[in-house]
Design a protein around this motif. Structure first.
Motif, mmCIF file in Angstrom:
data_model
loop_
_atom_site.group_PDB
_atom_site.id
_atom_site.type_symbol
_atom_site.label_atom_id
_atom_site.label_comp_id
_atom_site.label_asym_id
_atom_site.label_seq_id
_atom_site.Cartn_x
_atom_site.Cartn_y
_atom_site.Cartn_z
ATOM 1 N N ALA A 145 8.067 9.251 3.912
ATOM 2 C CA ALA A 145 9.484 8.550 3.720
ATOM 3 C C ALA A 145 9.869 7.773 4.217
ATOM 4 C CB ALA A 145 10.274 9.933 4.273
ATOM 5 N N GLU A 146 9.318 7.368 5.215
ATOM 6 C CA GLU A 146 10.178 5.424 6.137
ATOM 7 C C GLU A 146 8.927 4.428 5.045
ATOM 8 O OE1 GLU A 146 8.538 6.332 10.105
ATOM 9 O OE2 GLU A 146 10.558 6.370 10.463
ATOM 10 N N ILE A 163 12.562 11.241 11.314
ATOM 11 C CA ILE A 163 13.246 9.971 10.432
ATOM 12 C C ILE A 163 14.031 9.429 11.549
ATOM 13 C CG2 ILE A 163 14.929 8.862 8.429
ATOM 14 C CD1 ILE A 163 13.872 11.046 6.519
ATOM 15 N N SER A 170 11.914 7.681 14.969
ATOM 16 C CA SER A 170 11.238 6.577 14.844
ATOM 17 C C SER A 170 12.664 5.314 14.330
ATOM 18 C CB SER A 170 10.290 6.672 13.054
ATOM 19 O OG SER A 170 9.515 7.611 13.311
ATOM 20 N N ARG A 171 13.528 5.892 13.913
ATOM 21 C CA ARG A 171 14.747 4.982 13.893
ATOM 22 C C ARG A 171 15.293 4.333 14.826
ATOM 23 N NH1 ARG A 171 15.175 0.247 11.853
ATOM 24 N NH2 ARG A 171 14.382 0.850 10.335
ATOM 25 N N ALA A 208 8.001 12.240 7.275
ATOM 26 C CA ALA A 208 9.003 11.289 7.837
ATOM 27 C C ALA A 208 8.029 10.881 7.877
ATOM 28 C CB ALA A 208 9.143 12.107 8.932
ATOM 29 N N ALA A 264 20.475 10.433 7.048
ATOM 30 C CA ALA A 264 20.187 11.543 6.073
ATOM 31 C C ALA A 264 19.004 12.670 7.160
ATOM 32 C CB ALA A 264 18.795 10.711 5.500
ATOM 33 N N GLY A 265 18.683 11.541 8.118
ATOM 34 C CA GLY A 265 18.149 12.659 8.904
ATOM 35 C C GLY A 265 18.444 13.778 9.834
ATOM 36 N N ASN A 277 9.754 -1.112 8.948
ATOM 37 C CA ASN A 277 9.542 -0.171 9.689
ATOM 38 C C ASN A 277 7.698 0.230 9.829
ATOM 39 O OD1 ASN A 277 11.277 1.516 10.411
ATOM 40 N ND2 ASN A 277 11.188 2.627 8.724
ATOM 41 N N SER A 337 21.280 4.543 6.613
ATOM 42 C CA SER A 337 20.565 5.561 5.792
ATOM 43 C C SER A 337 19.510 6.691 6.617
ATOM 44 C CB SER A 337 20.238 5.062 4.261
ATOM 45 O OG SER A 337 19.025 4.411 4.497
ATOM 46 N N GLU A 338 19.237 6.204 7.546
ATOM 47 C CA GLU A 338 18.003 6.488 7.859
ATOM 48 C C GLU A 338 17.855 8.221 8.633
ATOM 49 O OE1 GLU A 338 13.839 5.189 8.949
ATOM 50 O OE2 GLU A 338 14.998 3.520 8.906
ATOM 51 N N PHE A 352 12.580 5.098 2.257
ATOM 52 C CA PHE A 352 13.513 3.914 2.880
ATOM 53 C C PHE A 352 12.993 2.379 3.658
ATOM 54 C CE2 PHE A 352 13.954 8.038 4.098
ATOM 55 C CZ PHE A 352 15.821 8.374 4.295
#
Length: 391
Positions: free
Chosen positions: A252-253, A301, A304-305, A249, A268-269, A5, A264-265, A257
């Protein structure tokens, strides 16, 4: 350590980039302050609902003209005039008593100008202010500034409403947009001579057709977030803790992550947002803090992903188009979610929960859409993305 990220960067955060990032934040805050004001100006939930939907429609009106405008005219000038259009829309309630339905037309015009300004900013100005190896991080950072505006704008609006009357909201939104205009004016932009055979209508810098799989999935998710906002729009504490969720978030990134599985992101989000919706149905005193934090953490999350997915799905010359596609999908989903959430006829859609309060019906619909988005991502979108990505 460099993560998936946070790509390598060298002197990205120069003066011009800071101005564009903060301008994006302030412009988003201005529009979201107007969103809160709409709830007080419109006499009914139905009119508020239509006004929110009109904003979403306005976002795409100028989309096919963006490429022509930035090729034919100075690209920074196009952004200037679009922001001035936003300013005019935001200032309208200061000088005119809006008739019934008037706020709908104001929101439509705001959406047209705001959509043009943001598409130029995302697809062109940000790309022009940094080197090629910095552009992914630049897109990622500027998008986060815009995302924070979703919490900061309503928070500031509701905070001032505790001290003043609703008229102050127009001044706040005009002030934010004015500073954004000045910051964009101070950004240096290289002159590019117009090309030959410029097309008046084009999908360039507007929509990336190859991203349709991501678009559908992200649209479901942003609709869910918009429906949650429609329920909590007048709750000051909700937006304060939503901002906390967004900041979590970001952390977390970077730390949670950084080396996790790619899918997974998003999973999970969506699970976090779904859990927040379940807590909304429970209604306990302890959940008023947990719910907005989970919504901010989960949606931050996910967004962003998916932003990085859009970038990696595009060809080299389509980065700007991918950014506009992501921006429009996210913002239109929010507008559609607000439209659906404020439409109080929703119990008719689900007659078997007709005994529930209208807001709980909205939560049930949002939870259903979140589950659909999760299953769609796991069963189709991720595999489709891995097959079609170009980077």
């Amino acid at each position: 350590m460099y993560t998936q990220n946070t790509p390598v960067h060298v002197r990205l955060w120069n003066k011009d980039f800071w101005f564009l990032a903060i301008a994006n934040l302030l412009l988003g805050m201005a529009v979201n302050v107007q969103m809160v004001m709409t709830f007080f100006i419109c006499p009914s939930h139905e009119e508020s609902s239509v006004a929110m939907g009109a904003f979403g429609i306005g976002l795409v009106v100028m989309g096919m003209f963006v490429s022509f405008l930035v090729e034919r005219y100075r690209r920074n000038h196009v952004c200037w005039y679009a922001i001035l259009g936003v300013l005019a829309c935001l200032a309208t309630p200061l000088f005119h008593d809006l008739p019934f339905g008037g706020m709908t037309w104001v929101r439509l015009a705001t959406g047209i100008c705001y959509g043009l300004a943001e598409m130029v900013l995302y697809s062109t100005l940000v790309v022009d202010t940094c080197e090629s190896h910095q552009r992914t991080e630049a897109n990622y950072a500027v998008a986060w500034f815009g995302r924070l505006a979703l919490a900061l704008g309503p928070f500031i609006a509701l905070l001032f409403l505790h001290l003043f009357d609703v008229g102050v909201l127009s001044w706040i939104s005009v002030g934010c947009a004015s500073v954004a205009f000045l910051m964009v004016m101070m950004v240096g932009c290289p002159f590019r001579s117009p090309g030959d055979n410029i097309k008046l209508l084009s999908l360039d810098r507007f929509i990336l057709p190859a991203s349709w799989g991501l678009t559908v999935n992200l649209l479901f998710i942003s609709i869910v977030v918009g429906m949650i906002l429609s329920i909590q729009m007048l709750d000051l504490s909700f937006f304060a803790f939503l901002l906390v969720g967004f900041l979590l978030a970001i952390m977390a990134e970077k730390y949670v992550f950084a080396n996790a599985e790619l899918m997974s992101e998003a999973i999970a989000g969506m699970l976090l947002v779904g859990f927040a919706l379940l807590l909304m149905l429970v209604e306990t005193d302890q959940t008023f803090v947990t719910i907005p934090i989970l919504v901010g953490l989960g949606s931050g999350i996910i967004a962003s992903r998916f932003l990085l997915f859009f970038i990696k799905l595009s060809d080299h010359c389509q980065r700007g188009t991918s950014q506009s596609s992501f921006f429009l999908t996210w913002e239109m989903g929010l507008a559609l979610g607000l439209f659906l959430g404020l439409e109080r006829s929703t119990p008719a859609v689900l007659p078997y929960v007709g005994e529930l309060p209208a807001w709980k019906v909205v939560v049930v619909i949002a939870l259903t859409l979140d589950v659909v988005a999760l299953l769609l991502y796991m069963a189709f979108t991720h595999q489709w993305y891995m097959k079609h990505k170009n980077r």
